[in-house]
Write an enzyme that holds these catalytic residues in place. Sequence first.
Site, mmCIF file in Angstrom:
data_model
loop_
_atom_site.group_PDB
_atom_site.id
_atom_site.type_symbol
_atom_site.label_atom_id
_atom_site.label_comp_id
_atom_site.label_asym_id
_atom_site.label_seq_id
_atom_site.Cartn_x
_atom_site.Cartn_y
_atom_site.Cartn_z
ATOM 1 N N HIS A 198 25.468 -27.906 -3.779
ATOM 2 C CA HIS A 198 26.124 -28.495 -2.604
ATOM 3 C C HIS A 198 25.862 -27.619 -1.372
ATOM 4 O O HIS A 198 25.594 -28.130 -0.283
ATOM 5 C CB HIS A 198 27.641 -28.572 -2.805
ATOM 6 C CG HIS A 198 28.090 -29.556 -3.847
ATOM 7 N ND1 HIS A 198 28.857 -29.192 -4.932
ATOM 8 C CD2 HIS A 198 27.899 -30.892 -3.953
ATOM 9 C CE1 HIS A 198 29.123 -30.270 -5.669
ATOM 10 N NE2 HIS A 198 28.542 -31.309 -5.098
ATOM 11 N N LYS A 241 36.905 -40.435 -12.013
ATOM 12 C CA LYS A 241 36.978 -39.368 -13.012
ATOM 13 C C LYS A 241 38.223 -38.520 -12.765
ATOM 14 O O LYS A 241 38.595 -38.294 -11.613
ATOM 15 C CB LYS A 241 35.747 -38.449 -12.922
ATOM 16 C CG LYS A 241 34.435 -39.133 -13.197
ATOM 17 C CD LYS A 241 33.252 -38.245 -12.831
ATOM 18 C CE LYS A 241 32.751 -38.507 -11.429
ATOM 19 N NZ LYS A 241 31.621 -37.718 -10.990
ATOM 20 N N ARG A 265 18.654 -35.146 -6.482
ATOM 21 C CA ARG A 265 18.160 -34.080 -7.367
ATOM 22 C C ARG A 265 17.010 -34.666 -8.186
ATOM 23 O O ARG A 265 16.060 -35.169 -7.643
ATOM 24 C CB ARG A 265 19.311 -33.566 -8.234
ATOM 25 C CG ARG A 265 20.394 -32.855 -7.433
ATOM 26 C CD ARG A 265 21.644 -32.658 -8.239
ATOM 27 N NE ARG A 265 22.157 -33.951 -8.689
ATOM 28 C CZ ARG A 265 23.309 -34.126 -9.323
ATOM 29 N NH1 ARG A 265 24.052 -33.093 -9.609
ATOM 30 N NH2 ARG A 265 23.710 -35.324 -9.676
ATOM 31 N N SER A 282 28.369 -30.414 -10.743
ATOM 32 C CA SER A 282 29.713 -29.880 -11.022
ATOM 33 C C SER A 282 30.059 -30.093 -12.498
ATOM 34 O O SER A 282 30.698 -29.240 -13.118
ATOM 35 C CB SER A 282 30.759 -30.584 -10.150
ATOM 36 O OG SER A 282 30.486 -30.379 -8.800
HETATM 37 O O1 PNS Z 1 30.113 -36.122 -5.689
HETATM 38 P P1 PNS Z 1 30.054 -37.538 -6.149
HETATM 39 O O2 PNS Z 1 31.077 -37.777 -7.246
HETATM 40 O O3 PNS Z 1 28.673 -37.975 -6.536
HETATM 41 O O4 PNS Z 1 30.500 -38.432 -4.886
HETATM 42 C C1 PNS Z 1 30.604 -39.821 -4.997
HETATM 43 C C2 PNS Z 1 31.335 -40.420 -3.796
HETATM 44 C C3 PNS Z 1 32.671 -39.739 -3.567
HETATM 45 C C4 PNS Z 1 30.506 -40.284 -2.562
HETATM 46 C C5 PNS Z 1 31.521 -41.938 -4.137
HETATM 47 O O5 PNS Z 1 32.102 -42.062 -5.402
HETATM 48 C C6 PNS Z 1 32.401 -42.663 -3.134
HETATM 49 O O6 PNS Z 1 32.014 -42.866 -2.007
HETATM 50 N N1 PNS Z 1 33.613 -43.030 -3.554
HETATM 51 C C7 PNS Z 1 34.569 -43.712 -2.706
HETATM 52 C C8 PNS Z 1 34.796 -45.128 -3.164
HETATM 53 C C9 PNS Z 1 33.679 -46.045 -2.681
HETATM 54 O O7 PNS Z 1 33.445 -46.204 -1.501
HETATM 55 N N2 PNS Z 1 33.035 -46.685 -3.664
HETATM 56 C C10 PNS Z 1 32.011 -47.660 -3.413
HETATM 57 C C11 PNS Z 1 30.644 -47.101 -3.410
HETATM 58 S S1 PNS Z 1 29.508 -48.416 -3.429
#
Ligand code: PNS
Length: 175
Positions: free
Chosen positions: A26, A50, A98, A136
């Site tokens: 990150h 999660k 990645r 993570s």
């Molecule tokens: O670090 P991560 O877990 O890969 O981040 C994922 C994140 C937080 C960016 C994604 O899960 C998110 O935007 N969640 C908020 C809910 C949302 O908007 N979901 C629809 C995505 S199409």
Amino acid sequence: MQGQSVEKNARTAIYPGSFDPITNGHLDILSRALKIFDKIIIAVLRNGSKEPLFSVEERMSMIKQVTSGMNVVIESFDGLLADYVRQKETNIIIRSLRATSDFDYEFQMAVMNSQMNREMESIFLMTGKEYFFLSSSVVKEIASRGGDVSWLVPPVVAEKLKAKLRSSGSNNGEE
Ligand code: PNS
């Protein structure tokens, strides 16, 4: 706040994620993003699907400690990212790519987000090759089984992981 118009600033971007916990990967993305943008808003997801190891406050506190001196603002968000972005001073989000396994999920998310918020743009930055397989989840897996994660996360995060796993009794794979 929703529906209100906000003046948008192209020199700022949002870096959203779970950051449970923040890793060297990150930080690599963050330093690359700060070469392109003046300011990054790190947006920590509050209620993800999660179950997180660290609370949002713990995650934000670790991020604050490891980004001191960088031009970042640390916030949390709940609900849809597309709605959160609508309220912010920028429409741009940063996501990392990645290994190739990230592509499908990131592509789907970028397309869905831009359908829900037409102004939103996703910018993808590639991590350095040493971070291609760092996540993570992998850090938590190694730490929970007593492995050394000091080469994967900043020292303060390694310490917090140890303390957290000790207090939850899961530093030997019991979680
Ligand atoms: O670090 P991560 O877990 O890969 O981040 C994922 C994140 C937080 C960016 C994604 O899960 C998110 O935007 N969640 C908020 C809910 C949302 O908007 N979901 C629809 C995505 S199409």
